[in-house]
Scaffold this motif. Sequence first.
Motif, PDB file in Angstrom:
ATOM      1  N   PRO A   1       4.700  10.549 -14.075  1.00 19.35           N
ATOM      2  CA  PRO A   1       4.421   9.337 -14.856  1.00 19.35           C
ATOM      3  C   PRO A   1       3.385   8.447 -14.170  1.00 19.35           C
ATOM      4  CG  PRO A   1       6.797   9.695 -14.607  1.00 19.35           C
ATOM      5  CD  PRO A   1       6.122  10.654 -13.678  1.00 19.35           C
ATOM      6  N   ALA A   2       2.606   7.752 -14.970  1.00 21.72           N
ATOM      7  CA  ALA A   2       1.541   6.897 -14.443  1.00 21.72           C
ATOM      8  C   ALA A   2       2.087   5.802 -13.536  1.00 21.72           C
ATOM      9  CB  ALA A   2       0.745   6.284 -15.596  1.00 21.72           C
ATOM     10  N   ASP A   3       3.234   5.214 -13.894  1.00 26.76           N
ATOM     11  CA  ASP A   3       3.777   4.135 -13.060  1.00 26.76           C
ATOM     12  C   ASP A   3       4.247   4.668 -11.710  1.00 26.76           C
ATOM     13  OD1 ASP A   3       5.901   5.530 -14.226  1.00 26.76           O
ATOM     14  OD2 ASP A   3       7.201   3.764 -14.311  1.00 26.76           O
ATOM     15  N   GLU A   4       4.768   5.904 -11.690  1.00 25.67           N
ATOM     16  CA  GLU A   4       5.166   6.505 -10.415  1.00 25.67           C
ATOM     17  C   GLU A   4       3.946   6.740  -9.532  1.00 25.67           C
ATOM     18  OE1 GLU A   4       7.967   9.949 -10.364  1.00 25.67           O
ATOM     19  OE2 GLU A   4       6.307  10.976  -9.344  1.00 25.67           O
ATOM     20  N   LEU A   5       2.864   7.264 -10.106  1.00 23.67           N
ATOM     21  CA  LEU A   5       1.657   7.518  -9.322  1.00 23.67           C
ATOM     22  C   LEU A   5       1.039   6.214  -8.820  1.00 23.67           C
ATOM     23  CD1 LEU A   5       0.035  10.369 -11.439  1.00 23.67           C
ATOM     24  CD2 LEU A   5       1.339  10.572  -9.308  1.00 23.67           C
ATOM     25  N   ALA A   6       1.164   5.151  -9.590  1.00 24.26           N
ATOM     26  CA  ALA A   6       0.652   3.855  -9.133  1.00 24.26           C
ATOM     27  C   ALA A   6       1.414   3.376  -7.901  1.00 24.26           C
ATOM     28  CB  ALA A   6       0.742   2.826 -10.254  1.00 24.26           C
ATOM     29  N   ARG A   7       2.726   3.650  -7.867  1.00 24.66           N
ATOM     30  CA  ARG A   7       3.543   3.251  -6.714  1.00 24.66           C
ATOM     31  C   ARG A   7       3.385   4.212  -5.537  1.00 24.66           C
ATOM     32  NH1 ARG A   7       7.431   3.327 -10.728  1.00 24.66           N
ATOM     33  NH2 ARG A   7       8.483   5.066  -9.670  1.00 24.66           N
ATOM     34  N   GLN A   8       2.954   5.437  -5.829  1.00 28.12           N
ATOM     35  CA  GLN A   8       2.900   6.489  -4.812  1.00 28.12           C
ATOM     36  C   GLN A   8       1.496   7.092  -4.760  1.00 28.12           C
ATOM     37  OE1 GLN A   8       6.080   9.251  -5.752  1.00 28.12           O
ATOM     38  NE2 GLN A   8       7.655   7.664  -5.632  1.00 28.12           N
ATOM     39  N   PRO A   9       0.538   6.348  -4.217  1.00 27.99           N
ATOM     40  CA  PRO A   9      -0.854   6.810  -4.243  1.00 27.99           C
ATOM     41  C   PRO A   9      -1.102   8.070  -3.426  1.00 27.99           C
ATOM     42  CG  PRO A   9      -0.621   4.861  -2.854  1.00 27.99           C
ATOM     43  CD  PRO A   9       0.675   5.017  -3.591  1.00 27.99           C
ATOM     44  N   HIS A  10      -0.180   8.427  -2.527  1.00 27.52           N
ATOM     45  CA  HIS A  10      -0.375   9.625  -1.706  1.00 27.52           C
ATOM     46  C   HIS A  10       0.172  10.898  -2.365  1.00 27.52           C
ATOM     47  CE1 HIS A  10      -2.026   7.331   1.489  1.00 27.52           C
ATOM     48  NE2 HIS A  10      -0.923   6.688   1.779  1.00 27.52           N
ATOM     49  N   ALA A  11       0.671  10.796  -3.593  1.00 21.16           N
ATOM     50  CA  ALA A  11       1.150  11.999  -4.282  1.00 21.16           C
ATOM     51  C   ALA A  11       0.023  13.020  -4.364  1.00 21.16           C
ATOM     52  CB  ALA A  11       1.647  11.646  -5.675  1.00 21.16           C
ATOM     53  N   GLY A  12       0.334  14.276  -4.029  1.00 20.37           N
ATOM     54  CA  GLY A  12      -0.662  15.337  -4.016  1.00 20.37           C
ATOM     55  C   GLY A  12      -1.299  15.568  -2.660  1.00 20.37           C
ATOM     56  N   ARG A  13      -1.002  14.696  -1.689  1.00 18.64           N
ATOM     57  CA  ARG A  13      -1.569  14.860  -0.345  1.00 18.64           C
ATOM     58  C   ARG A  13      -0.746  15.868   0.468  1.00 18.64           C
ATOM     59  NH1 ARG A  13      -4.073  10.015   1.550  1.00 18.64           N
ATOM     60  NH2 ARG A  13      -4.487  11.142   3.505  1.00 18.64           N
ATOM     61  N   LEU A  14      -1.340  16.326   1.564  1.00 11.88           N
ATOM     62  CA  LEU A  14      -0.664  17.151   2.557  1.00 11.88           C
ATOM     63  C   LEU A  14      -0.106  16.235   3.635  1.00 11.88           C
ATOM     64  CD1 LEU A  14      -0.172  20.070   3.774  1.00 11.88           C
ATOM     65  CD2 LEU A  14      -2.332  19.720   5.001  1.00 11.88           C
ATOM     66  N   PHE A  15       1.163  16.444   4.007  1.00 10.32           N
ATOM     67  CA  PHE A  15       1.837  15.623   5.011  1.00 10.32           C
ATOM     68  C   PHE A  15       2.197  16.482   6.221  1.00 10.32           C
ATOM     69  CE2 PHE A  15       2.267  13.249   1.179  1.00 10.32           C
ATOM     70  CZ  PHE A  15       2.423  11.918   1.542  1.00 10.32           C
ATOM     71  N   ALA A  16       2.413  15.811   7.349  1.00 10.35           N
ATOM     72  CA  ALA A  16       2.810  16.538   8.559  1.00 10.35           C
ATOM     73  C   ALA A  16       3.578  15.624   9.497  1.00 10.35           C
ATOM     74  CB  ALA A  16       1.587  17.108   9.274  1.00 10.35           C
ATOM     75  N   MET A  17       4.383  16.253  10.375  1.00 15.34           N
ATOM     76  CA  MET A  17       5.061  15.535  11.450  1.00 15.34           C
ATOM     77  C   MET A  17       5.441  16.540  12.541  1.00 15.34           C
ATOM     78  SD  MET A  17       8.974  14.785  10.174  1.00 15.34           S
ATOM     79  CE  MET A  17      10.168  16.124  10.058  1.00 15.34           C
ATOM     80  N   HIS A  18       5.766  16.018  13.710  1.00 15.65           N
ATOM     81  CA  HIS A  18       6.235  16.841  14.828  1.00 15.65           C
ATOM     82  C   HIS A  18       7.727  17.127  14.667  1.00 15.65           C
ATOM     83  CE1 HIS A  18       6.673  18.350  18.920  1.00 15.65           C
ATOM     84  NE2 HIS A  18       7.753  17.604  19.011  1.00 15.65           N
ATOM     85  N   VAL A  19       8.132  18.367  15.010  1.00 12.86           N
ATOM     86  CA  VAL A  19       9.550  18.730  15.026  1.00 12.86           C
ATOM     87  C   VAL A  19       9.870  19.355  16.376  1.00 12.86           C
ATOM     88  CG1 VAL A  19       9.752  19.042  12.529  1.00 12.86           C
ATOM     89  CG2 VAL A  19       9.038  20.975  13.948  1.00 12.86           C
ATOM     90  N   ASP A  20      11.127  19.290  16.768  1.00 12.89           N
ATOM     91  CA  ASP A  20      11.533  19.797  18.079  1.00 12.89           C
ATOM     92  C   ASP A  20      11.717  21.314  18.082  1.00 12.89           C
ATOM     93  OD1 ASP A  20      11.509  17.264  19.247  1.00 12.89           O
ATOM     94  OD2 ASP A  20      13.570  16.854  18.599  1.00 12.89           O
ATOM     95  N   VAL A  21      12.254  21.853  16.992  1.00  8.91           N
ATOM     96  CA  VAL A  21      12.489  23.296  16.913  1.00  8.91           C
ATOM     97  C   VAL A  21      11.290  23.950  16.234  1.00  8.91           C
ATOM     98  CG1 VAL A  21      13.971  25.118  16.010  1.00  8.91           C
ATOM     99  CG2 VAL A  21      14.975  22.956  16.796  1.00  8.91           C
TER     100      VAL A  21
END
Length: 305
Positions: free
Chosen positions: A270-290
């Motif tokens: 929905p358009a209102d969701e995308l307005a609140r979540q501008p990073h939708a469709g991006r690639l994300f990353a973080m460090h993990v221990d295992v």
Amino acid sequence: MDLSRTSTLAPVADVVAQLGECPRWDERRGVLWWVDIVAPALHALTPASGDVRTLSMDEDIGCFALTEDGGFIAGMRSGVWLLDGEGRKVRQLHALGEDTATHRFNDGRCDTAGRFWVSTVDEAKACGDASLYCVSGAQGEAMARIDTGFMTGNGLAFSPDGRWLYYSDTPRYKVYRRAFDAATGNVGPRETWLTFTPTETDRARPDGAAVDAEGCYWSALYEGGRVVRISPQGKVLAEYALPVQCPTMCAFGGDDLRTLYVTTARAGRPADELARQPHAGRLFAMHVDVPGLPEPRSALRTTTD
């Protein structure tokens, strides 16, 4: 970004996919590949520089695995294809065999013997006749239907000891498993391993997945805004939130396989969701221990001499 200091999922590439999927770490090139299914392309992020390379496709591409000679085996709308290192079609191994107007290949990966396991999706959710296949043989000449009756075949992964094959049917909130013989590719009966329970405010559905070195199953919960780490016994051990509603798949990368990458989607939201979540469709990353596990490759040749 120094991901070794990042314990929360953050965007790491400027590319915005319509339907990001199938992240795969390529340890030989030092890049993270992923696809945009419906704006069809293969993207490759070089974490050291932040540069992204894009290889455009001529049809929807759902998933792929790396090959030993630097190309790809890919599940596309029309069938299973071999692609060279530039994403160009070399030859079709198998046609889809389902109605390509409403079905396409969706999720897949190789096992440690190089077999390509790949599932399909019933996009209309009308027939519930999507299937799981296994492509094998020295020339990829065999394609066997392993299971059928899904709406969206997803979540393919293998336990580190080669004893279990996991996969999910996303709209039905279920993750299945089968006893697996890595040497022969034989599987046991399907059993329901996990069932997620939706609520009015949380329609989290098990989408793409990966398994870490301890045998824990990491599942991206579509419409749930998070990734969960699940023990081999089926217990949710941890949850990791994203600032977007629809994560689609996770993978381990980096030199030590301790970077968790997560693809996300924006198509059909929905358009209102995308307005609140501008990073939708991006690639994300973080460090993990295992750490995760090295991604197996196919031995099929995608180059011509």
